[in-house]
Every structure is written in C-alpha cells, then in structure tokens.
Design a protein around this motif. Structure first.
Motif, short mmCIF file in Angstrom:
data_model
loop_
_atom_site.label_atom_id
_atom_site.label_comp_id
_atom_site.label_asym_id
_atom_site.label_seq_id
_atom_site.Cartn_x
_atom_site.Cartn_y
_atom_site.Cartn_z
N ALA A 190 0.81 -1.22 0.00
CA ALA A 190 0.00 0.00 0.00
C ALA A 190 0.85 1.27 0.00
CB ALA A 190 -0.93 0.00 1.21
N THR A 191 1.96 1.26 0.76
CA THR A 191 2.76 2.48 0.85
C THR A 191 3.86 2.52 -0.21
OG1 THR A 191 4.34 1.51 2.41
CG2 THR A 191 2.43 2.63 3.36
N LEU A 192 4.00 1.41 -0.94
CA LEU A 192 4.97 1.29 -2.04
C LEU A 192 6.41 1.29 -1.56
CD1 LEU A 192 3.21 3.86 -4.41
CD2 LEU A 192 2.65 1.46 -4.05
N GLN A 193 6.62 0.94 -0.30
CA GLN A 193 7.98 0.87 0.24
C GLN A 193 8.19 -0.45 0.96
OE1 GLN A 193 10.30 3.24 -0.20
NE2 GLN A 193 8.87 4.61 -1.25
N GLY A 194 9.28 -1.15 0.64
CA GLY A 194 9.54 -2.44 1.27
C GLY A 194 10.03 -2.28 2.69
N PHE A 195 9.79 -3.31 3.53
CA PHE A 195 10.34 -3.29 4.89
C PHE A 195 11.80 -3.68 4.87
CE2 PHE A 195 5.97 -3.47 6.63
CZ PHE A 195 6.11 -2.50 7.59
N ALA A 196 12.17 -4.46 3.84
CA ALA A 196 13.58 -4.74 3.58
C ALA A 196 14.29 -5.57 4.62
CB ALA A 196 14.34 -3.42 3.40
N ALA A 197 13.57 -6.37 5.37
CA ALA A 197 14.28 -7.13 6.39
C ALA A 197 13.63 -8.48 6.68
CB ALA A 197 14.36 -6.29 7.66
N PRO A 198 13.63 -9.42 5.73
CA PRO A 198 12.99 -10.71 5.99
C PRO A 198 13.61 -11.44 7.18
CG PRO A 198 13.68 -10.56 3.69
CD PRO A 198 14.11 -9.30 4.36
N GLY A 199 14.95 -11.38 7.30
CA GLY A 199 15.61 -12.06 8.41
C GLY A 199 15.23 -11.44 9.74
N ALA A 200 15.19 -10.13 9.77
CA ALA A 200 14.84 -9.42 11.00
C ALA A 200 13.38 -9.67 11.36
CB ALA A 200 15.09 -7.93 10.82
N ILE A 201 12.53 -9.77 10.34
CA ILE A 201 11.10 -10.02 10.60
C ILE A 201 10.92 -11.43 11.16
CG2 ILE A 201 8.85 -10.30 9.47
CD1 ILE A 201 9.71 -7.93 7.66
N SER A 202 11.75 -12.35 10.68
CA SER A 202 11.70 -13.71 11.21
C SER A 202 12.10 -13.70 12.70
CB SER A 202 12.66 -14.58 10.40
OG SER A 202 12.64 -15.89 10.86
N ALA A 203 13.15 -12.93 13.02
CA ALA A 203 13.58 -12.82 14.42
C ALA A 203 12.48 -12.19 15.27
CB ALA A 203 14.86 -11.98 14.49
N LEU A 204 11.79 -11.21 14.70
CA LEU A 204 10.68 -10.57 15.40
C LEU A 204 9.62 -11.60 15.76
CD1 LEU A 204 8.84 -8.04 16.14
CD2 LEU A 204 8.11 -8.08 13.78
N TRP A 205 9.30 -12.48 14.82
CA TRP A 205 8.29 -13.52 15.07
C TRP A 205 8.72 -14.42 16.23
CZ3 TRP A 205 8.69 -18.88 14.78
CH2 TRP A 205 7.49 -19.57 14.97
N TRP A 206 9.97 -14.85 16.21
CA TRP A 206 10.48 -15.73 17.28
C TRP A 206 10.34 -15.06 18.65
CZ3 TRP A 206 11.31 -20.71 17.24
CH2 TRP A 206 11.61 -21.36 16.03
N LEU A 207 10.80 -13.81 18.73
CA LEU A 207 10.79 -13.11 20.01
C LEU A 207 9.37 -12.86 20.49
CD1 LEU A 207 12.70 -11.83 22.11
CD2 LEU A 207 12.49 -9.67 20.88
N PHE A 208 8.51 -12.43 19.59
CA PHE A 208 7.14 -12.09 19.97
C PHE A 208 6.37 -13.35 20.37
CE2 PHE A 208 2.66 -11.03 18.97
CZ PHE A 208 2.50 -10.05 19.93
#
Lengths: 166, 428
Positions: free
Chosen positions: B84-102
C-alpha cells in the motif's frame, strides 16, 4: 477509485470494463441456469459471446502487453521485482486460458453450444473469471497506486497516447 | 555487505516478503486462537465476575489480544503495508527474528498470567515489549516513506502512538503486582484495554479496512475526508475515555464513548457505502463475519458508554469486553480467511512449472462454514451465559468457540498443504 496519474486512471477504467464482462460471464456460467447451454436465440448470450470474443482476441492482450512493455520494466528498474514477476506470470496464465477458450467461443458463435462444449466452456469461463478478478485486485492494490510516483505527468501522458496508438 | 547480510536485509525496494515468513505469523495466530478458547472452556465460570488481576481469564485475554490480534496485525501489516505504501520493509531475516521473540514472549507472558508467576510475566512482558518496539520501528519507518495512501498512513501512525502508551501501561501493570505503585490498578487495567482495543488494534483494523474491503469487493475507496473525520472522533473519544477512566471522571469517559460511537458510526457507514458501490457481486461467507464485526464494534461503543454512566447492570463490563473482542476477532478471522488463500495464490504464481491454484481452490469451504456457525454460536452463548449469569452456558460457548477455532486450523492447514503442492516440482 480516482487516481492521480492519468495512466493509472486509464488502466483502472479498463479494469472496470473487464470486471463488468467477468461479472456477466460468471452470471451466465454459474448457478441453476448454467446446468444447460443457453438457447441458440438467446440474445443476451449472443451479446456476451461477442464481447468475450473481442476480449479474448485482443483487448486483454493489448492491456497485458502494454503493462509488460511499459510498466513492469519501470518497477523492476527501481528494484521492485516480486510484484511485476507475479503479475507477468498471471498474464501468461490468463493468455493460456484465453487461448483454450477462444475456439470454443468461436464455435459457439457459429452454431451454438453442444453439450460437451458447454461443459468445457463453463469450467474454463469460471476459471478465467476468478483469475481475472484476483489479478485485477492485485493490480488495483499493488500496481496502480505506484504509477503516480513512477511516472511524472509528462511521462504518464506519453504512456496514455502510446496505449491509444497501439 | 556480505551475502549473508544482504539476504538478511533483503532489497529496500522489494515489497513482497517470502511467503514462509508471512504465513508463520498467520499460522501462529490461528493456533493461539484455539488455545484461547480452550482456556475459556476450562475456566469459563470466572468470566462473568472477572474485574482484573492475573489468572486464566487474563491469560485467555492476552492470548487473543497478543496471540491473535497483534500477531495477525504484524503479519498483515508487514506484508500489506509495503504494497500500500509502495515501500519495502527490507528485512525478511529481522522479521523472522521478530516472530520468534514475539511468539516466545507471548507464550511466556500468558503462561505467567495463567499460573500467576511474576517472573514469567516480567520475562514474557519484556520480550513482548522488545519485539513490539522493534515492530514499531519497522512500522513507523515504513509509514514515513509512504505517502501514497494518506488515510492508511494516518491510522498506522496513531495506532503506533497508542501502542507505545499501552505498552508502558501494560508493563506498569505487571510491575504493580509487586510494588503497588498504581493508585487504582483496575482503572489502569481498563485504560490499558481501551488503548489496546480501540487505539492500537481498532485503528489498524479501520485503516486496513479502507484498503482491503474495497479491494475484495472491487469498490471505490471511501472519501478520505470522511475516513479522517471518523479517525479524529475515535481518537479524541479514546483520549477522553482513557483520561476519564484513569481520573475517575465518568462524565469525560461518557463523552469519549459518545464521540467514539459517532466515529464508529461514520466508519461503518463508509464501509456499508463501499459495499453498496461494489462491482464484485459475490462477496463470500467472510463478509458475513465482517458485517457481524461492524455490528459488534458499534455495540461495544454503546455498551462502553452505558457502563460509564452506570446504565448497564452487573453484566456490563463482561458484555462490553465480549463485544469488543467479538468485533476484532470476527473482523480478523474474516480478513485471514480472505488473505491467506489470496497471498498463497499470489506466491504460487511465482512457480513457473505448474499452473497456480485459484483462490477458490485454496479455500476449503467446509471448515469455514463450520467455523462461521461455531463462532456465531459461541458469541451468542457467551452473551447469554453472562446475561443470565450461567457459567455452564459460558463454558458451552467456549467449547463451541474451540470447535470453530479447530475448524479454522483445518482450513489453514488445507490452504498451506495445497500451496506447498503448488510450489513443489512436477514429478515426471
């Protein structure tokens, strides 16, 4: 939906036209009335087949090839690869379904549907409707809003002319 | 940059996350949903009388708010916001780490709440806070870059703001169990709940609705100025409601509730208008849940306002909480059943060797029909159980909710199994 970019508005209007056709096609090929083929003198069915024939023969192809030649390369040039790749794949699939459907539509326009032709047409038509609708949903959300930042007003105008000339 | 770092950070312009990461968030939410109903089924007798404090009801509440709502919101926003905002989050690895921690934090926190273990609550609360702060950084960074959808961005920014406030308050509530630093922990708890439901989750749900509902229904977007008016009413109403609750000024809270109701009515009217203008005639069963969620949203605001001016009986707080959770749960489960097959079909299209399945082929109607019946039945039984003060009805409702949640797990499993088949190479 109103789009800032001229080219986005043009593609959006094209989507609306396609959605209208897909709604009519879905209406005709699902539910109780779709159990048997429409009668040969059914004028609504004839009109639908004529519109579908035009769509399969070239209208959709014009839209697809325009996007593939002008829009997707611009997105990929700024590093946005995933969405154009998926949309291009979907174009290939829609072309494939259209090519299979076209001879059935031509036969039906000439001499009506035989029972086996109708059954095949019905399944293919519903497949086409669903793939077209979800493809348009993706383009409306992930492609058209990007165009105003991708092309300035002058470039967008040139694209509109190119679309009309092609 | 090394190859490993590049993979971790991804491409700044790439708007699509790897499917495994997105579906991980959704799959976890689906499982937490079932666990939450199981906890209520075991301890439903405590629901009507619940007025705060740790125990199974608080654990179930957080399994829903963190495990289902926030987990789904994270997965959906991390995938849909860049589109929607046309900008990538650019961090698949970091997002994976976020999932683990959360995920680990949510499990630890809710187990701590269930067993009344202060250490587990502190540890889990800390992990949840850390992961949510990280998520906030990603969210705010993405919203800063995205000017394409002003209404979504405005909702996202305000949701992020309320998330910070509710996080601080949530941690204070945990620490308060040992120190007693809050003068009135019950009022603080209610403020925390209002901020979570209307401030963070509610605003995200409203913001995404302005994109997703028109997309699924193929309808024009509602006018920005009306959507912003609804947003202002909700935010001012929430600020008044929370301040009034915190300071014990019921009149402020009542005015806040009224303003919230006005904002909610504008939002629902915009959504109804959007559906009336749609081009897609067949909306599917998910929209039954979506319509139910709109009704519960307005009901929650009515019940909340009535509670502030002592118009509801003993059942008021529990019914308010039920309407609030019912609103968000109905909406999120409806959105999940639409976007899981949608995203799966989208990612399957990347496989060049096989014709990708359609959204319909990835959607198992049987489990979803069972879920719809059980979900509506569960909410109705819970409401009856609270109104008539019959714990058995509450438990029966929760068992029905659990059956529905398991049907939803079945739907998710089938969608993922078909998706994997679509991605697998063709056998000669």
């Amino acid at each position: 939906m109103y789009h800032d970019s001229q080219i986005a508005q043009l593609l959006h209007d094209e989507h609306l036209r396609t959605i209208d056709l897909m709604n009519r096609l879905e209406e005709a090929t699902s539910g109780r009335r779709a159990k048997s083929a429409p009668a040969d003198d059914d004028t609504a069915a004839k009109l639908l087949l004529a519109d579908l024939h035009a769509e399969l023969q070239g209208t959709a192809e014009h839209h697809f090839s325009f996007e593939e030649e002008n829009i997707f390369p611009a997105l990929m040039a700024i590093g946005d690869v995933g969405i154009p790749t998926i949309l291009r794949q979907e174009h290939a699939l829609l072309r494939n379904v259209s090519e299979t459907l076209l001879p059935l539509v031509e036969r039906a326009r000439e001499g009506g549907f035989t029972e086996p032709d109708w059954l095949e047409f019905r399944d293919l038509a519903l497949d086409l409707v669903e793939r077209h609708i979800t493809h348009i949903q993706k383009e409306e959300m992930g492609l058209l809003p990007a165009l105003s930042s991708l092309f300035d007003a002058e470039a967008a105008s040139e694209l509109v002319i190119r679309y009309a000339e092609k | 940059m090394t190859a490993g770092t590049a993979t971790f950070l991804g491409s700044a312009s790439e708007r699509l996350l790897p499917p495994g990461i997105v579906f991980r968030f959704f799959g976890t939410a689906v499982i937490f949903h079932a666990v939450a109903w199981a906890v209520v089924a075991m301890h439903g007798e405590q629901l009507s009388e619940y007025r705060g404090g740790s125990g199974p009801i608080l654990a179930a509440l957080h399994l829903v708010t963190l495990g289902v709502f926030t987990m789904t919101a994270m997965g959906a926003s991390l995938q849909l916001l860049p589109v929607a905002t046309l900008q990538g989050f650019a961090a698949p690895g970091a997002i994976s780490a976020l999932w683990w921690l959360f995920t680990a934090g949510t499990i630890c926190l809710t187990v701590g709440m269930y067993w009344n273990s202060y250490q587990a609550m502190i540890l889990g609360g800390g992990a949840v806070t850390l992961s949510v702060v990280f998520y906030l950084c990603l969210l705010v960074g993405n919203l800063r870059q995205g000017g394409a959808m002003a209404v979504v961005v405005a909702h996202g920014r305000l949701a992020a703001f309320f998330l910070v406030v509710l996080l601080v308050l949530g941690l204070a509530l945990i620490i308060n169990q040992r120190t007693g630093m809050l003068a009135d922990s019950q009022r603080a708890g209610i403020s925390h709940m209002l901020l979570a439901a209307y401030g963070f989750m509610g605003l995200l749900a409203m913001g995404f609705s302005y994109v997703l509902i028109p997309m699924f229904a193929l309808a024009p977007n509602p006018p920005d100025r009306w959507a912003l008016l609804a947003l202002i009413c909700i935010c001012v109403g929430l600020a008044l409601g929370v301040t009034g609750t915190w300071l014990g000024r019921d009149a402020w809270a009542a005015v806040g509730g009224g303003l919230g109701l006005l904002g909610g009515a504008v939002h629902v009217a915009l959504m109804v208008l959007t559906l009336r203008r749609r081009m897609r005639k067949r909306l599917g069963p998910a929209f039954t849940l979506i319509r139910l969620s709109w009704a519960l949203f307005l009901l929650s605001l009515l019940l909340g306002t009535a509670w502030t001016i002592d118009l509801s009986g003993d059942w008021g707080p529990a019914m308010f909480g039920l309407a609030l959770l019912g609103w968000l749960l109905s909406l999120l489960l409806a959105i999940l059943q639409r976007i899981v097959p949608f995203l799966a079909s989208m990612h399957a299209a990347a496989n060049l060797k096989r014709r990708p399945p359609t959204v319909t082929a990835l959607t198992a109607p049987g489990p979803l029909a069972i879920h719809l019946c059980c979900h509506c039945g569960a909410l109705a039984l819970l409401a009856l159980g609270i109104l008539l003060n019959l714990p058995l009805l509450v438990k029966l409702g929760a068992v029905l909710g659990l059956a529905g949640a398991l049907a939803f797990v079945w739907f998710f499993y089938l969608a993922m199994a078909k998706f994997r088949t679509a991605l697998s190479p063709l056998t000669p």
